[in-house]
Design a protein around this motif. Structure first.
Motif, PDB file in Angstrom:
ATOM      1  N   SER A  32      35.643  45.869  29.242  1.00  0.00           N
ATOM      2  CA  SER A  32      35.956  44.908  30.302  1.00  0.00           C
ATOM      3  C   SER A  32      37.461  44.760  30.421  1.00  0.00           C
ATOM      4  O   SER A  32      38.105  44.077  29.626  1.00  0.00           O
ATOM      5  N   ASP A  36      37.087  43.930  36.035  1.00  0.00           N
ATOM      6  CA  ASP A  36      35.948  43.394  35.291  1.00  0.00           C
ATOM      7  C   ASP A  36      36.362  42.232  34.392  1.00  0.00           C
ATOM      8  O   ASP A  36      35.577  41.305  34.163  1.00  0.00           O
ATOM      9  N   GLY A  40      34.242  39.296  35.967  1.00  0.00           N
ATOM     10  CA  GLY A  40      33.030  39.566  35.221  1.00  0.00           C
ATOM     11  C   GLY A  40      31.929  38.540  35.399  1.00  0.00           C
ATOM     12  O   GLY A  40      30.789  38.774  35.018  1.00  0.00           O
TER      13      GLY A  40
END
Length: 512
Positions: A32, A36, A40
């Motif tokens: 991540s 992201d 996220g």
């Protein structure tokens, strides 16, 4: 090779197996960073980016799963593989692919294509983009299958195609590629049609394109009005269609040029190794020869039909690379070019039809073509694993850097967890001890393209990354101009030198 009794089941199973081979590392780990790390627990821009269907899917997901969105590697990843498998099943049905090798390798190339690898780096949104792929393929299928008896298929297909564009605008080339391939293979199958059938079919497809785009734009206008928002200028979304004729002719010429000679080391490059570039050229020219041979066969039966086949074959590069016509080439990146996979889909279709014509084609034609496709698919799986290996390296490298940074901040004399932190020159961070891996430099696929010149630690979402992975979320002072002009701050060295972190005026100042 004999035909499959249940091609859809075979394709779904093959998609899952090829998908695990290509993307298993991403499904069983959590990488991540970049978007992201920041998005996220959301989807990013929807209506303001012209993606009104993405907003609809977002609200449906929030309703079904309890009001929250999560970037879940295993759940979202497996769902993505299933959705790609559905698109591959529909593609096989559209082009009547039933041979085992054709179905297995169609599934493989569609799930291992680098665009899917790039989208896996945006795990929070990849299932929604694959829903867009399914809508695009289904919409094109219904549009192509519409006739007087089944008149309702065309408007239904236009609705699905408009929804696909409402998920992501790069679905437009996918719709065009499927429609043109279907038209070409229909000519391939039928050499006894009436004189104006080709003209009527082309006109109906053109009208369908105008209809689904008009529907998309109408819903987009209503969505912006309802949200009280304006279309964003991100990636020139708000200027699409405003260029002159000469500009669009130049873009069309580039679409053809890059179809035959794709430029290396670009974010839109889908053939990232020398072997893949050679294999692409082999597939391309093998396909061209098969197409020309089929056109010659049709020409001998009916000259008009052969010319019609050649026309659709000549338009295929424009359809596949239509994203070049839509936006400036500088805006095109890895997520926008999934339509390029239909070069391989078209090749498989031509091979399947060659295998059916045993009087004209020897068996090695089909087997040789399938061998090429097997090599392409395996190399794509290998490349995907390299990308995820680099993602693992980048993430751990950044975690190490920010962990050291947080420890240095907390150890500075006069530190208190209640003091805000001012990061100066935050886009100029340097990790002087970071190893350079030359083998990673050829990875130009977003979001895995970070390197020594553009390190992950300087990504725009670095504070989100530090909060997520390093358990450090201080109060950050966004307006740091008042600190930059202070004499004691101007005299501070750059991080990581001693004295680059100090408590100044009731704030921790970090000078990069």
């Amino acid at each position: 090779m004999e035909q499959s009794k249940n091609p859809c089941r075979l394709i779904l199973l093959s998609t899952l197996l090829w998908g695990l081979f290509a993307h298993g590392m991403m499904l069983l780990n959590k990488f991540s960073f970049h978007d992201d790390a920041k998005l996220g627990f959301g989807l990013g821009a929807t209506v303001t980016s012209g993606r009104w269907m993405l907003e609809v899917l977002k609200r449906v997901t929030e309703f079904v799963f309890g009001g929250s969105l999560y970037s879940l590697p295993l759940f979202n990843g497996l769902l993505t593989l299933i959705l790609v498998g559905l698109a591959a099943c529909m593609t096989a049905r559209i082009f009547r692919l039933r041979r085992v090798y054709s179905c297995v390798l169609l599934a493989g190339v569609m799930v291992a294509f680098p665009v899917v690898t790039a989208m896996m780096g945006y795990m929070y949104t990849v299932p929604y983009y694959m829903i867009g792929l399914d809508l695009a393929v289904a919409g094109a299928w219904l549009i192509c299958d519409g006739d007087r008896r089944h008149w309702y298929r065309l408007p239904a297909g236009c609705v699905l195609a408009a929804c696909a564009v409402g998920v992501y605008q790069s679905c437009i080339p996918i719709v065009l590629s499927v429609m043109l391939l279907h038209m070409m293979m229909s000519l391939h199958d039928d050499a006894s049609a009436r004189r104006f059938d080709f003209f009527y079919k082309g006109l109906s497809l053109a009208l369908a394109c105008a209809l689904f785009m008009a529907l998309y734009l109408a819903v987009n206008w209503f969505s912006l009005k309802a949200a009280g928002a304006q279309l964003s200028d991100y990636e020139s979304i708000n200027t699409f269609g405003f260029g002159g004729w000469s500009e669009y002719l130049d873009r069309a010429a580039r679409a053809y040029r890059e179809f035959f000679l794709p430029p290396p080391m670009k974010m839109r490059d889908m053939y990232p190794t020398a072997s893949l570039r050679w294999l692409y050229q082999a597939v391309l020219w093998f396909g061209v020869l098969l197409g020309l041979d089929r056109a010659a066969q049709l020409f001998r039966r009916k000259p008009r039909r052969g010319l019609e086949f050649l026309l659709t074959l000549a338009l295929l590069p424009l359809a596949v690379n239509f994203i070049h016509v839509m936006v400036d080439v500088k805006m095109i990146h890895s997520l926008m070019v999934y339509s390029k996979v239909f070069v391989f889909v078209g090749f498989i279709c031509l091979l399947e039809n060659a295998a059916l014509d045993r009087l004209h084609y020897p068996r090695w034609i089909y087997r040789g073509g399938m061998l090429l496709m097997f090599c392409v698919t395996v190399l794509y799986c290998h490349f995907s694993n390299i990308c995820y290996f680099k993602a693992n390296f980048l993430q751990n490298q950044a975690i190490s850097y920010f962990t050291r940074l947080a420890a240095r901040i907390e150890s500075v004399p006069g530190y208190s967890p209640y003091l805000p932190v001012a990061f100066l020159n935050e886009d100029a961070k340097q990790d002087f001890n970071a190893p350079v891996i030359p083998e990673f430099e050829r990875i130009r696929l977003i979001p895995y393209l970070f390197n020594e010149k553009s390190p992950l630690i300087n990504n725009y979402a670095w504070k989100n990354f530090m909060r997520m992975w390093c358990d450090y979320s201080p109060i950050v002072i966004e307006n740091v101009e008042s600190f930059e002009k202070l004499p004691e701050v101007m005299a501070m060295p750059r991080y990581p030198l001693e004295g680059s972190i100090r408590v100044v005026d009731e704030a921790v100042v970090v000078k990069f």
